[in-house]
Motif scaffolding. Sequence first.
Motif, short mmCIF file in Angstrom:
data_model
loop_
_atom_site.label_atom_id
_atom_site.label_comp_id
_atom_site.label_asym_id
_atom_site.label_seq_id
_atom_site.Cartn_x
_atom_site.Cartn_y
_atom_site.Cartn_z
N GLU B 214 0.84 -1.19 0.00
CA GLU B 214 0.00 0.00 0.00
C GLU B 214 0.88 1.25 0.00
OE1 GLU B 214 -3.84 -0.16 1.91
OE2 GLU B 214 -3.13 1.45 3.20
N MET B 256 -7.06 1.25 -5.72
CA MET B 256 -7.32 -0.17 -5.49
C MET B 256 -6.83 -1.00 -6.66
SD MET B 256 -8.52 -0.53 -2.59
CE MET B 256 -9.21 0.44 -1.28
N GLU B 257 -7.07 -0.50 -7.88
CA GLU B 257 -6.66 -1.26 -9.06
C GLU B 257 -5.15 -1.44 -9.13
OE1 GLU B 257 -10.35 0.09 -11.95
OE2 GLU B 257 -8.32 0.77 -12.39
N LYS B 259 -3.13 -1.24 -6.69
CA LYS B 259 -2.69 -2.06 -5.58
C LYS B 259 -2.92 -3.54 -5.92
CE LYS B 259 -3.51 -2.78 -0.74
NZ LYS B 259 -4.40 -2.53 0.37
N ASP B 260 -4.05 -3.79 -6.54
CA ASP B 260 -4.40 -5.15 -6.91
C ASP B 260 -3.36 -5.76 -7.85
OD1 ASP B 260 -6.44 -7.01 -6.34
OD2 ASP B 260 -6.97 -6.96 -8.49
#
Lengths: 282, 282
Positions: B214, B256-257, B259-260
């Motif tokens: 993160e 989020m993307e 991080k994914d």
Amino acid sequence: MANAKQEALELVFKQPTFVSKVFSQKTILNTISVVSVFVVWALLVHFQVYRFSLLPSPAEVLEWGREWVTTKVFWIDTGMTTARVLVGVTAAYVIGIPLGLMIGWKKVFSDLSFPMLEILRPIPAPAYLPIAILLLPWQEASVAFIPFIDALFPVLLNTIIGVKLIDRDYFRAAQCLGSSPRQIFWHVVLPGALPSISSGCAIGMGIGWMGAVVGEMITGKWGLGYRIWESYILLRYPLIIDGMIAIGILGFASSKLIRYLTIRLVPWRKAITESLDESITK
Amino acid sequence: MDNNSLEQNNEGRITIDHVSKVYDPEGANVRALNNCCAEVEPGEFLVLIGPSGCGKTTLLNAIAGFENITEGSIYLDEKIIASPDMNQSPGADRIVVFQNGALFPWKTVLENLIYGPMVQGKMFRDEAVAEVRRIMDKLGLSRSTEDLYPDSLSSGMKRQVEIIRALINNPKVLLLDEPFRALDSMTKSLMHEYLLEVYEITGKTIFFVTHDLEEAVFLADRVIIMTTRPGLIKAIIDVDIPRPRDFHVLATVQFMEFKDRAVKAVREEALKAFEAGDRELA
Ligand SMILES: Nc1ncnc2c1ncn2[C@@H]1O[C@H](COP(=O)(O)OP(=O)(O)OP(=O)(O)O)[C@@H](O)[C@H]1O
Ligand SMILES: [Mg+2]
């Protein structure tokens, strides 16, 4: 209203008064420990338990002591022993600290000196005395060699350990910031080892007193150690104990002094140094 | 070297060219880096991420000049800073901020901050102090901390001081090896925003090592993912989240993307590392 508040504050931040200091648990326990030694000693002598009948009582010791401190001999003895300790221990500081810093910092120095030091270390200081007497012109001075040798090793080893325990990152940070080796010595090696050096100095001072007394018992005509031995030969037993007490007090005072000085040298670790020194002197 | 710290410039390109590193080639023969190639653009915020023990610190230490390399070469702009046959040396053009912090505990905050310019002989004390105060104001470090010793600062503030101590020297790049790992999560997130602010103001090239995903995605322009030992570059993710960023970014779909994607890439490596019986991915 304001008054009530004031009172409440005083309750919370109650300053220790003189009376509460005197009756604090610490003071009471400290007093008990000292007094009980004298009481037990007085009882053992009084009831002639085992061979304690040979020893002087505290009262006799006090009486002799009172007279002793008024004599010139006492002051010469004390001065001589103190001078020997100071000369010997100071020499140990002057040689031990720089040597320890170099040994701890540079591998070349440690490879050069470590085997020799390891061989010298187990030799008890009094064993050096004959050599010292042969080499030094004045016999009274040669006694200072014993506190020197005695103090040297704790000072040296504490200094070496102090340098070795400095986190590698401090050296690296100093390099990053553009320090020359010499600047690293003054800004990292020396201050980084200082807390350990200062405890080495305190230990060295304490051991120095033992060394001086041992030396005086072997040779010389002056000093507290010599006086103790002489008192034994001349059957002045109370003076033996007076001499011991004098050494105890002087040794205690000098390590207090070192403690006082070292706290000033390492202001960033005041709390730690204090607790460290306490564990040494206790 | 100019004296105007914090000037934005086009310097600070790091070129990592087929770098390999073998620890202890005669003995254990640990290959920590294998044929690593990467380029850090001037003014870029690059985060290197990978499982524990993959060689991140090794690479950072090679750039910093703390350790030599076995093969390949590393350049800072046009200057070669590491190759197998040269004596590497750290310098003020690339300053490291350490995982556990390496502010000198024996120097006050101010003495720590002026240390670089002073030892490099770049400034007189007055000038250095003035420059330090100017930068403290600019980067939001209260002057009331000047005379404190680092141990009396909060852990976050220590990192802040250390980052400023590095920036005073106007380095071309900042090298950070998991600088916030030891911090609690609250302080950590504050320090992330602080570092982003510093980056915004100074425009320095930043090479940041972590194994917190993160953190990586939040801070970076690009995230480089390293494989399990022997480390080589597995994937590069461009994080096109606009700057300036603050904690609101953490809640966006875009974040989020990214991080994914990073999670997937790192997970594969973590699994391999795990199966290879290596240490955990913290
Ligand atoms: N001085 C050394 N001698 C031998 N092997 C070493 C040495 N230093 C590191 N290694 C090994 O090299 C590998 C890479 O180490 P490195 O410290 O670069 O990993 P890292 O990615 O920084 O790990 P971490 O996330 O735990 O900090 C590890 O397997 C480590 O055990
Ligand atoms: Mg590491």
